[in-house]
Every structure is written in C-alpha cells, then in structure tokens.
Design an enzyme around this catalytic site. Structure first.
Site, PDB file in Angstrom:
ATOM      1  N   GLY A 365       0.819  -1.200   0.000  1.00 21.23           N
ATOM      2  CA  GLY A 365       0.000   0.000   0.000  1.00 21.23           C
ATOM      3  C   GLY A 365       0.849   1.244   0.000  1.00 21.23           C
ATOM      4  O   GLY A 365       2.063   1.190   0.224  1.00 21.23           O
ATOM      5  N   PRO A 366       0.249   2.383  -0.254  1.00 23.19           N
ATOM      6  CA  PRO A 366       0.997   3.645  -0.282  1.00 23.19           C
ATOM      7  C   PRO A 366       1.511   4.015   1.097  1.00 23.19           C
ATOM      8  O   PRO A 366       1.082   3.454   2.108  1.00 23.19           O
ATOM      9  CB  PRO A 366      -0.039   4.655  -0.797  1.00 23.19           C
ATOM     10  CG  PRO A 366      -1.358   4.037  -0.489  1.00 23.19           C
ATOM     11  CD  PRO A 366      -1.175   2.563  -0.569  1.00 23.19           C
ATOM     12  N   VAL A 369      -0.395   4.370   5.305  1.00 28.03           N
ATOM     13  CA  VAL A 369      -1.689   3.706   5.508  1.00 28.03           C
ATOM     14  C   VAL A 369      -1.666   2.785   6.721  1.00 28.03           C
ATOM     15  O   VAL A 369      -2.677   2.153   7.031  1.00 28.03           O
ATOM     16  CB  VAL A 369      -2.112   2.916   4.246  1.00 28.03           C
ATOM     17  CG1 VAL A 369      -2.338   3.853   3.089  1.00 28.03           C
ATOM     18  CG2 VAL A 369      -1.081   1.850   3.894  1.00 28.03           C
ATOM     19  N   LYS A 371       0.956   0.232   7.519  1.00 33.24           N
ATOM     20  CA  LYS A 371       1.472  -1.126   7.320  1.00 33.24           C
ATOM     21  C   LYS A 371       2.323  -1.568   8.511  1.00 33.24           C
ATOM     22  O   LYS A 371       2.139  -2.669   9.035  1.00 33.24           O
ATOM     23  CB  LYS A 371       2.291  -1.182   6.018  1.00 33.24           C
ATOM     24  CG  LYS A 371       1.504  -0.846   4.771  1.00 33.24           C
ATOM     25  CD  LYS A 371       2.326  -1.006   3.514  1.00 33.24           C
ATOM     26  CE  LYS A 371       3.459  -0.017   3.432  1.00 33.24           C
ATOM     27  NZ  LYS A 371       2.982   1.379   3.292  1.00 33.24           N
ATOM     28  N   THR A 372       3.252  -0.712   8.926  1.00 36.49           N
ATOM     29  CA  THR A 372       4.137  -1.080  10.039  1.00 36.49           C
ATOM     30  C   THR A 372       3.372  -1.177  11.352  1.00 36.49           C
ATOM     31  O   THR A 372       3.551  -2.131  12.126  1.00 36.49           O
ATOM     32  CB  THR A 372       5.279  -0.057  10.158  1.00 36.49           C
ATOM     33  OG1 THR A 372       5.968   0.029   8.914  1.00 36.49           O
ATOM     34  CG2 THR A 372       6.256  -0.475  11.247  1.00 36.49           C
ATOM     35  N   SER A 688      -4.081   3.356 -19.087  1.00 38.58           N
ATOM     36  CA  SER A 688      -5.484   3.492 -18.683  1.00 38.58           C
ATOM     37  C   SER A 688      -6.140   4.785 -19.157  1.00 38.58           C
ATOM     38  O   SER A 688      -7.346   4.965 -18.973  1.00 38.58           O
ATOM     39  CB  SER A 688      -5.601   3.388 -17.158  1.00 38.58           C
ATOM     40  OG  SER A 688      -4.896   4.441 -16.535  1.00 38.58           O
ATOM     41  N   LYS A 731      -9.115   5.483  -8.070  1.00 37.75           N
ATOM     42  CA  LYS A 731      -9.551   6.392  -9.137  1.00 37.75           C
ATOM     43  C   LYS A 731     -10.982   6.876  -8.894  1.00 37.75           C
ATOM     44  O   LYS A 731     -11.290   8.060  -9.059  1.00 37.75           O
ATOM     45  CB  LYS A 731      -9.445   5.688 -10.490  1.00 37.75           C
ATOM     46  CG  LYS A 731      -8.017   5.437 -10.942  1.00 37.75           C
ATOM     47  CD  LYS A 731      -7.976   4.708 -12.278  1.00 37.75           C
ATOM     48  CE  LYS A 731      -6.540   4.490 -12.734  1.00 37.75           C
ATOM     49  NZ  LYS A 731      -6.464   3.759 -14.008  1.00 37.75           N
TER      50      LYS A 731
END
Length: 815
Positions: A365-366, A369, A371-372, A688, A731
């Site tokens: 993920g960016p 967010v 994660k850690t 895209s 998006k």
C-alpha cells in the site's frame, strides 16, 4: 712479513703489470683485508692456477651483477685489488677454498685475454699517505662513529674497534673500517674507487652516520619487542603462580571459573544437538588457548552468540478470537480484509496446533496507511514479540546471511541479530520496505531472502557466521512494500499479498477522531487542556493541507495545531478549545494543495480522466488542440512510453473511425494535433488513459464539447475495444472527491467495485463499457456518431440507427 713488504715494494715500483683476474661474486676485496674465497668456475680456477705457477699474485675484481657470462669483461668493475694467494684448499664437494690478502688498489688498463682465464693489464694506484690536521680530525670522528657501530651491532666483533684504534695510517684505517661494515656491493665499490684518503674518510663518515641511525632504530625496535615478550612471559608466570596458590587455598581461578560457567550455560541452554556439539567443540578449543591469543576473543564472541540466541523459547499464542479481534479493532480503523486474515490464522492455530505453517503476508500500500503499525497490532493480537528489520537500501547479501568467521570483525546477518533481539523463536517478524532491496557486485540480498521466506526451507536457515542450521519456520513473517513491481518474481511468489488501499476522506476523519487527535494531545502535553477539531476543519486539512493516500501528513498537521496550542498554554494566553476551518490559516499557514475539481463548463477537446498514484486517486483534464499544419502529432506533459503509445492508438482509432464520426479523412494531412496532459512537472505513464485520450481527440476534431461531470478510465485498442485497468478504487474515490458523479469504467473491472465504500457507491453512477461506441454517447454533450456503420462486439461492422441514450440514475451501475 719481510717477504710481503718486499713484494709490495716490487709491485709499487712497476707502472703496469699483467696479471690473471679473479671475478668476485657479491664481494669487494680491500687492501690489507684477508678473506677466504670459494671458487667453482673453470675460468676462475684457471686464473688461480696461473697465479700459483707464477708469483701468487692475482687481481680480485667485483662483478656488477651476480649472474653474468664468464667471459664478459664488460660486467666487471674497472678498479680492483692485487691479492696475494696465501693458501689453496680443494674441498670434497668439488669447490676450492682460496685464502687471499688484499694489497694495493689497481686500475684496469686493458683486458688482454679471456681464454683460458681473464688476463688484464693493470696500473697500480699508489696509496695516499697524506697527513694533515683535517685528516687527523676526520680519523678521530670516524673512529668515534665506528666505536658506536661496533657497540650497537650484534654481528661485528668487539676487537674490530681495537684493531682500528691501533692503526695510524689514515688509508689503512679507512680500508679496514670499510671492509667490516655491512654494506652492499655498490657502496663498497664506491669506497674502493676513492683514491684520495681525505675524500674516502669524508664518505666513510656519512656511511657510518647512516649505519648508526639504522642500528639505533633496530635496537629500539628490538627493545620494544623484548619488553612485550618479557611482559607476556612475566604475566604467564604470575598467572601460573596465582593458579598454583589458588589451588593450594582451594580456590578456583577466574579463567577456569568463567570456562566452567560457559560449560554450564551450554548444557542448560537446551540447544539442538548440532548446536550443542559445536558449542562444546569451540569451548574445548577455548580451554586450550591462552586468553591473550587473538582467536580467543573470536571464539568467545561466537559462543556468546550461540547462547544468547533463542533456540527453543516461544511465546504462548492467544487462543481467544474475541480478544484478538478487539485488539485489532481498537488499534486500526477499517482494514476489514486484513483483520479477517489474521483472525483466520489464529483460528487455524487453535485447531491445528503447531503443525500449521505460519503465513508469509505482504502488506502492499501507499505510504502512511499503517502497514508497520498493523504489524505491531498483529503481534499484540497473537500475544507474540514484535521485531522489525528495514530492508531499504540493503545491497549486500552478507547483510542477510552474515560473514564467515574467517573475516576480521565478522558478525551474524541481520536476520539472526534481530532474532537475538526478539528473545523467542516465534515472533512476528516484519521485513519492512522489501521493494527497496538492491543488488550489486557483493551479491543479491533478494536471493538470500528466498530461503528465509520459504516455509519448506527456512527450518534450516544457514547463516554464514553461525555455520549451523537455524529454525525460522515458527516465525510469522510480514513484509511491507509500496509497490509490487520492483519485487523479484520468485520472492513475490512466496508471499501472500494483502493490499492496504488508501483511505477515503470519511475514513481519514474517523481515524483522526479516534486515533490521531488523542495521540497528539497526549504527545504535546494537552491532556489537562483538551481541544477538539471539527469535522469540517478535519476535511479542510485533508483536502488542502495533505496530499496522500495514508494519514501520516494528516497526523503531522494535527500535531502542528497541538504545538501552537501548547505554546499559547505555556505563555498563559487565550486559546480556542474548538478548531474550526476559519482558524486553519492561523495555525497551519496557507494551504499548499488544491485537489482537482471538475470543470465548471463543458469544453471542446477537454476530457476528464481518472488517474492513480501512490498518493491516491485524482482526476486530470486531457486537452487536445487542432492547428493548421502538415499532419504531425505532438505529445506534452512528461508522458511515459506506454502513455505515448496509448495516445497513438487513440489517434489511430479516431482516424479509422473518421467517416462514422463525420470527419474528413483528408483533413488529417493538413492539421497538426497537440495533446497535452497538465502538470507537466509530474511524470505520467500507463495505458489506462486510452479512452480519455480518444474522447479528447474526437472532441477537438468534431468540435463537439465533452460533459464536465463525466470521468473515464480504460485502455483502448485500435478497434475501439475497452480493456481493464488497475487502481479502480482509488480512481473512483479521487473522481468522487473532485465532484464527478458519472464514471465510465471497463466492464471487466466491475468486480473491483466491491472495494469501493458503500456510502460512495450510493452517490455516483458507474457505467461499464466494452467499446468506444458505448463511451461516446455518454461522454459527449451530443453524440458524435452519425447515422452509419457501428462496430459490434466481435469487431464486424453493421448499419444501425443509434437509440436515444437516457441518463442513468445516481447509485446505479449500467451494464
């Protein structure tokens, strides 16, 4: 002796002489010098026999090099010494020992013969018997220096100085000293070729000074070495005496006690059989080694590592799903899929026990967010220790596997070092930033991680330093990455991918309310002076002060507000207890960002595309301009190769469909088409934007405006088919935030709509399309397709009359 003096007088009387020549290897003979020579060459033996058959006189001349041709007189020096052969003795090994005494210097005048021996015409150099006050002073200086040399030297006999002291002739003194000094051939020959005694004494003074410096330095070094040796021997004897005294007193010496403690620790450590055998073997080597040995500390450090590593100690897993679920829910907002996966693992462990293999999860993920922090929550939910290893910038395989003990300063790899910090064999082990691994000439750390992250192999992980198998199979590995593309395919195959998408605005508001604001209030000492931030203010911060998919910068901005309040409290000034949008400029300054908004009017050549980056989703207006020209196409906006190819495909589709779109096909040769994607400083790539590019080009060519409230995404083919894309959730959220209500997506992406929050889906209309013929009626204010041929789904052409398109209702999905 009378005969010798008579012989010298006879030689001195002659101007030149013809004598056999004896080449000397690595030796220079001086006048009055008596020395044995060992002769083996036939040429030299012939010269000696010739001298013995005459008056025993021979010219001793030094060779310039050790290895020369026997008859090569060019390799012999031009100055030598007439020597008298005192004795000749043949040895059992075939060589001959010749005892000679130097008498006078001679200069080679001419080489007369080289067969069967070298014969030369020589001129006698009369000895310089000059005497003066200067020479007397130099003699005293030379004798004083020579005395120092004899005293400092370990090889020169003491009577050498006594012999020199008894000489009154300056020339004889200089020759005696020169013959006894340990000089090389070149410097000896230089002294021999100095005929004037004053010059010879001056040069000898310099040589003696240099020799004194060398001998003093050598003496200093020898003393230092001897002191160290004496100290080591003294320490050894003292230790032995202390050991004997302690034995007599019934006491144990510290070294023995330390080794016994090590043995007890090894036995009590519950090591695996191989590790215990290795530890006892190394301990045995340690017992046979003095503590001062360099290897002693290496072995001791190795044993400490073996004993401090967890080999069997484990943490008891939490066996209560409700407790684990509560921990995850309290620490993180949302992330339903991730929480479900952790609870599934706990449930399987409860049913299957230790036989189940731990999963290897990859949180993708960016930035920002969570994660850690989610990894820490997983460890807390499982009741395990948590350790983290950052892999960002790691280029050396030895960082993972360690260095072998043969290297100085060798250490285990970072996997083993982190396990030592964990203290248990089953921690939650986070490998952070796995997509930032590099490689160079020192190896590929990603290849070393293949063994670490393979459940079938990691029970015998081999660290080069330990040189023992170490069990990593009980560890729950969690890796984190921002992108999957940089990760090696074999490494990616070993991991279970868990995506952590960016948060929508409402989720960020809830996270700030439940987690970030309380955390910053406590961190900035405002627990006794609490403040609140209104939802409107939080949304304003999210929209205009941050540009991210996570909440890291949001937390910084909230922290900035808290610090400003803390300062006012410390200064005993008034401060607001509720932060509203109008106050944000005072606390945070001018907003640096402005999220894209939908156009305020329908425009020609401007299509709204849906884009995605690591910071989340957004919309972008793709512009096309038509000018008179020669049929060239210009693409600007820092577009990548894939996006440029997508633009070419969109343009080719428009040209192929020109008749259906009411465009004069010959017009393309008379115009230039300029396609621009704004924010040229930001690189853009990907396929895209295909249908967005096509709509922008068609709008400019047909002079028909596009709807401002419609955004689109999808890859285009030359036949106009719409292919699926990635990042749909972000998006759609970006378009929704920009005020777009109608969105065109590829039909094959319908399955991804489940990831879009329900509250967003209820407020937008999503139209799933398969072909450009379905895109154009919705994207344009007026349909550019005229009565004519239209593509069917299989690519064939058929004549149709297009029906009127009704606008879909909000919250619907058109198929």
């Amino acid at each position: 002796m009378a005969d010798d003096r008579q012989l010298v007088d006879e030689i001195s009387a002659a101007t030149t002489l013809e004598l056999p020549v004896l080449p000397l290897i690595n030796t220079v003979l001086f006048p009055t010098m008596v020395t044995p020579l060992f002769v083996a060459r036939e040429l030299s033996m012939a010269a000696i026999e010739a001298a013995m058959s005459a008056d025993r006189q021979i010219v001793a001349v030094a060779q310039r090099a050790i290895e020369i041709e026997e008859h090569d007189t060019s390799q012999l020096y031009q100055v030598g010494v007439i020597a008298h052969i005192e004795r000749v003795l043949k040895l059992p090994d075939g060589t001959t020992s010749v005892l000679v005494q130097g008498q006078q210097r001679v200069q080679i005048v001419d080489w007369l013969a080289t067969e069967p021996y070298i014969n030369a015409q020589v001129q006698i150099i009369e000895p310089d018997h000059e005497s003066s006050l200067a020479i007397e002073a130099m003699m005293r200086g030379v004798l004083a220096s020579y005395e120092k040399v004899v005293k400092l030297s370990r090889t020169m006999p003491d009577d050498a100085y006594v012999a020199a002291l008894n000489l009154e002739d300056a020339s004889a003194l200089a020759d005696l000293i020169a013959s006894t000094l340990p000089l090389d051939i070149v410097r000896r020959q230089q002294l021999l070729e100095l005929f004037e005694v004053e010059e010879r004494l001056r040069r000898l003074s310099v040589v003696l000074s240099q020799e004194i410096d060398v001998l003093e330095l050598e003496h200093h070094i020898q003393n230092q070495v001897q002191k160290e040796v004496d100290k080591s021997q003294r320490d050894f004897f003292l230790r032995e005496q202390l050991k004997a005294i302690q034995t007599e007193l019934g006491q144990e010496d510290p070294l023995t006690r330390e080794l016994n403690e090590l043995h007890d620790r090894i036995v009590a450590a519950n090591l695996p059989a191989k590790a215990q055998a290795k530890a006892l073997e190394e301990l045995g080597r340690l017992e046979m080694m003095p503590p001062a040995a360099p290897e002693y500390s290496v072995i001791r450090t190795y044993l400490d590592w073996l004993l401090e590593l967890p080999w069997s100690k484990t943490s008891a897993d939490v066996a209560d799903l409700e407790v684990a679920a509560k921990v995850l829910e309290n620490n993180h907002y949302g992330l339903k899929k991730v929480k479900e996966r952790i609870l599934e693992f706990i449930a399987v462990r409860m049913l299957a026990g230790d036989s189940t293999k731990s999963p290897i999860l990859c949180f993708v993920g960016p930035p920002g967010v969570g994660k850690t922090s989610l990894g820490r929550s997983v460890a807390e939910a499982l009741g395990r220790e948590f350790v983290r290893l950052s892999l960002g910038g790691v280029h050396d395989e030895a960082e993972i596997r360690g260095h072998r003990r043969t290297y100085i300063g060798a250490m285990p790899g970072r996997i083993i070092q982190t396990m030592k910090d964990a203290g248990t064999i089953n921690p939650v082990f986070m490998l952070d930033e796995i997509d930032k691994l590099g490689n160079d000439f020192r190896g590929d750390p990603a290849a070393a991680l293949l063994e670490v992250l393979d459940p079938e192999q990691n029970n015998t992980f081999a660290d080069h330093y330990l040189d023992l198998p170490y069990d990593l199979s009980k560890i729950m590995f969690i890796t984190t990455a921002n992108m999957l593309d940089p990760i090696d395919e074999p490494l990616l195959d070993r991991m279970e991918i868990v995506e952590l998408p960016g948060y929508i605005e409402e989720e960020k508001v809830q996270i700030a309310r439940k987690f970030l604001i309380p955390k910053q209030i406590e961190a900035n000492g405002l627990k006794q002076h609490p403040i609140t931030i209104s939802d409107e203010a939080l949304r304003q911060i999210i929209r205009t002060y941050t540009w991210e998919a996570g909440v890291r910068n949001l937390e910084r901005e909230i922290g900035g507000i808290c610090r400003k309040i803390a300062r006012r409290v410390a200064e005993k000034k008034r401060y607001p207890r509720r932060i509203t949008p109008t106050m944000l400029t005072d606390f945070l300054g001018q907003p640096p960002f402005d999220y894209s908004r939908a156009n305020d009017r329908d425009e020609i050549g401007v299509a709204t595309g849906m884009v995605w980056s690591s910071n989340g989703g957004d919309v972008v207006a793709i512009e096309t301009a038509i000018v008179d020209g020669k049929g060239t196409t210009t693409l600007t906006g820092q577009l990548g190769d894939v996006m440029q190819e997508s633009a070419q495909a969109a343009l080719s589709y428009a040209r192929a469909s020109s008749r259906r779109l009411g465009i004069d096909g010959k017009r393309f040769e008379k115009i230039d088409i300029h396609i621009h994607v704004p924010e040229g400083g930001v690189p853009k790539d990907g396929p895209s934007a295909g249908i967005t590019l096509a709509c922008s080009v068609i709008s400019a060519l047909t002079h028909r405006p596009l709807r401002r409230d419609v955004a689109m995404t999808g890859e285009i083919t030359l036949r106009g088919r719409v292919l699926p894309i990635g990042g749909l959730r972000d998006k759609i959220l970006g378009a929704y935030r920009a005020g777009i209500t109608t969105m065109l997506i590829p039909k094959k992406n319908l399955r991804d709509l489940e990831e879009v929050p329900n509250n967003v889906r209820r407020q937008i209309t999503v139209v799933a399309v398969e072909h450009m013929d379905e895109v154009l009626p919705i994207a344009f204010v007026s349909n550019p397709l005229e009565r004519g041929s239209q593509h069917t789904s299989d690519g064939d052409q058929t004549s149709v009359v297009l029906p009127t398109i009704t606008q879909p209702q909000l919250g619907s999905v058109e198929l």
